[in-house]
Design an enzyme around this catalytic site. Structure first.
Site, PDB file in Angstrom:
ATOM      1  N   TYR A 143       0.755  -1.674  -0.206  1.00 16.58           N
ATOM      2  CA  TYR A 143      -0.106  -0.443  -0.067  1.00 16.58           C
ATOM      3  C   TYR A 143       0.822   1.042  -0.089  1.00 16.58           C
ATOM      4  O   TYR A 143       0.603   1.940  -0.148  1.00 16.58           O
ATOM      5  CB  TYR A 143      -1.108   0.059   1.166  1.00 16.58           C
ATOM      6  N   LYS A 190       2.901 -15.227   3.142  1.00 15.61           N
ATOM      7  CA  LYS A 190       3.253 -15.894   1.631  1.00 15.61           C
ATOM      8  C   LYS A 190       4.312 -16.477   0.988  1.00 15.61           C
ATOM      9  O   LYS A 190       5.129 -16.033   0.186  1.00 15.61           O
ATOM     10  CB  LYS A 190       2.546 -14.868   0.488  1.00 15.61           C
ATOM     11  N   ASP A 222      -3.487 -18.386   1.555  1.00 19.06           N
ATOM     12  CA  ASP A 222      -4.148 -19.049   1.174  1.00 19.06           C
ATOM     13  C   ASP A 222      -4.867 -19.526   1.988  1.00 19.06           C
ATOM     14  O   ASP A 222      -6.904 -20.098   2.127  1.00 19.06           O
ATOM     15  CB  ASP A 222      -4.031 -18.905  -0.271  1.00 19.06           C
ATOM     16  N   ASP A 246      -5.865  -6.278   5.963  1.00 15.68           N
ATOM     17  CA  ASP A 246      -7.231  -5.499   5.484  1.00 15.68           C
ATOM     18  C   ASP A 246      -7.619  -6.738   5.056  1.00 15.68           C
ATOM     19  O   ASP A 246      -8.973  -7.002   5.583  1.00 15.68           O
ATOM     20  CB  ASP A 246      -6.418  -5.291   4.383  1.00 15.68           C
ATOM     21  N   ASP A 250     -10.802  -8.875   6.987  1.00 13.84           N
ATOM     22  CA  ASP A 250     -12.467  -8.596   6.717  1.00 13.84           C
ATOM     23  C   ASP A 250     -13.743  -9.483   6.085  1.00 13.84           C
ATOM     24  O   ASP A 250     -14.679  -9.946   6.799  1.00 13.84           O
ATOM     25  CB  ASP A 250     -12.873  -7.651   5.439  1.00 13.84           C
TER      26      ASP A 250
END
Length: 374
Positions: A143, A190, A222, A246, A250
């Site tokens: 980001y 990851k 994942d 993030d 959610d």
């Protein structure tokens, strides 16, 4: 008693509605527990762009730097979301605020309330007893990395970068929190693909040696996304980088039945900001249907950060009472016609009945129309 300066940034969409209720509750807590707050409002997001051309005016930034804590609503507006060519966006204001205040750790608790287990799309047997907290690194990663889009829109890139010290400070916080809980940290990364993830693993493994009582395990993002759905009870403290945090926080909102239940804190070495994790929900703006619980619980997190534990616990208990009695907005109960303000007023009623009997009697008179004194 110290007067705590609170910067209030309502923002866009339903932000002003939920912040109104949270401030109202904080003023009740101030009265009940003899606290002292000084509230000052500032502009941020789309409304700030509309009024000043800047999603984070310098006056707002300075207000936040001078405050003991920031109470934040939401940002975002469809007129910017639907315009890919917009050079100035509401979200830029929040990203800059996080960076300027050094808010490196976003902390998001996720809890399954017994009375709402049936509201989640997940099986009750899967989610019952879930109680976790996600530690998301907040001011680095993709980001904040270098970005580029070709003039002809033929290609673009975003760069993800992390330094060792960026990872160390939030990793220590996650392990310290685990010591207070069930003593388990799960690093979500990851590392089979990304160099930044391999750095996260190396740093986490080094730091874990300083916390021998805390178990450290690892999940690729994942797999973590899948495990969060099929067996969320396995998690205690989740530690992860910015973008992964993030997304999975959610995703975690489905456990409680609504994203409108999830509060968060964003902390640095000198500053802290408290906000619900939901967005601006422009479709609900002005309709009185927004769930205020995430914002109210964020206010409770703010009180705990300020060392006002008694008030924080009182708010959390009152919210749980409301949830257990299904005094909730329609996102949690489709048959409910309780408005945003009615739900917040019930929380106030519980606060006063438990902690200030005389004020509770006065509130009862107001609610049934026997008094015009507010």
């Amino acid at each position: 008693m110290k007067t705590h300066k609170i910067a209030v940034l309502s923002g866009d969409g339903i932000g002003p509605e939920i912040i109104l209720e949270s401030v109202k509750i904080l003023k009740v807590v101030e009265q009940v527990f003899n606290y002292s707050f000084e509230f000052e409002e500032g502009l941020i997001g789309a409304i700030a762009i509309d009024e000043t051309g800047n999603p984070l005016p310098e006056s707002t930034l300075q207000l936040c730097k001078d405050a003991d804590a920031v109470l934040f609503g939401s940002i975002g507006d469809p007129k910017y979301d639907n315009d890919p060519n917009a050079k100035v966006r509401p979200e830029q204001g929040l990203l800059k605020l996080r960076k300027e205040l050094g808010l490196f750790a976003n902390i998001r608790p996720i809890k399954a309330y017994e009375s709402l287990l049936g509201k989640s799309p997940l099986k009750k047997s899967h989610i019952e007893g879930t109680d976790m907290v996600i530690f998301r690194e907040l001011i680095n990663g993709i980001y904040f990395g270098e970005k580029f889009t070709a003039d002809d829109y033929s290609y673009a890139y975003d760069t993800c970068t992390y330094k060792k010290e960026d990872i160390e400070q939030i990793t220590h916080l996650a392990f310290q929190e685990a010591l207070k809980r069930r003593k388990k940290v799960t690093l979500v990364d990851k590392a089979n693909v990304l160099d930044t993830s391999r750095l996260w693993r190396k740093v986490a493994m080094e730091i874990s040696k300083q916390y021998p009582d805390v178990e450290l395990d690892f999940l690729f993002v994942d797999n973590a996304a899948m495990q969060l759905i099929i067996n969320p009870k396995q998690f205690d403290v989740i530690l992860t980088e910015n973008m992964f945090g993030d997304i999975i926080s959610d995703e975690g909102s489905v456990i409680g039945g609504s994203i409108g239940l999830l509060p968060s804190s964003s902390v640095g070495t000198e500053n802290a900001l408290f906000e619900p994790i939901h967005g601006s929900y422009p479709q609900a703006k002005g309709k009185g249907i927004a769930n205020p619980m995430a914002s109210i619980l964020s206010a409770a997190m703010m009180l705990r950060y300020l060392g006002l534990e008694e008030g924080a616990k009182a708010i959390e208990d009152a919210v749980e009472n409301a949830i257990n009695n299904l005094i909730v907005t329609s996102d949690l109960d489709e048959t409910s016609d309780y408005s945003t303000s009615v739900v917040a007023n019930y929380v106030i009623k519980i606060l006063l009945s438990e902690h200030d009997q005389q004020s509770y009697i006065n509130l009862e008179n107001i609610l049934i129309g026997k008094s015009t004194i507010i």
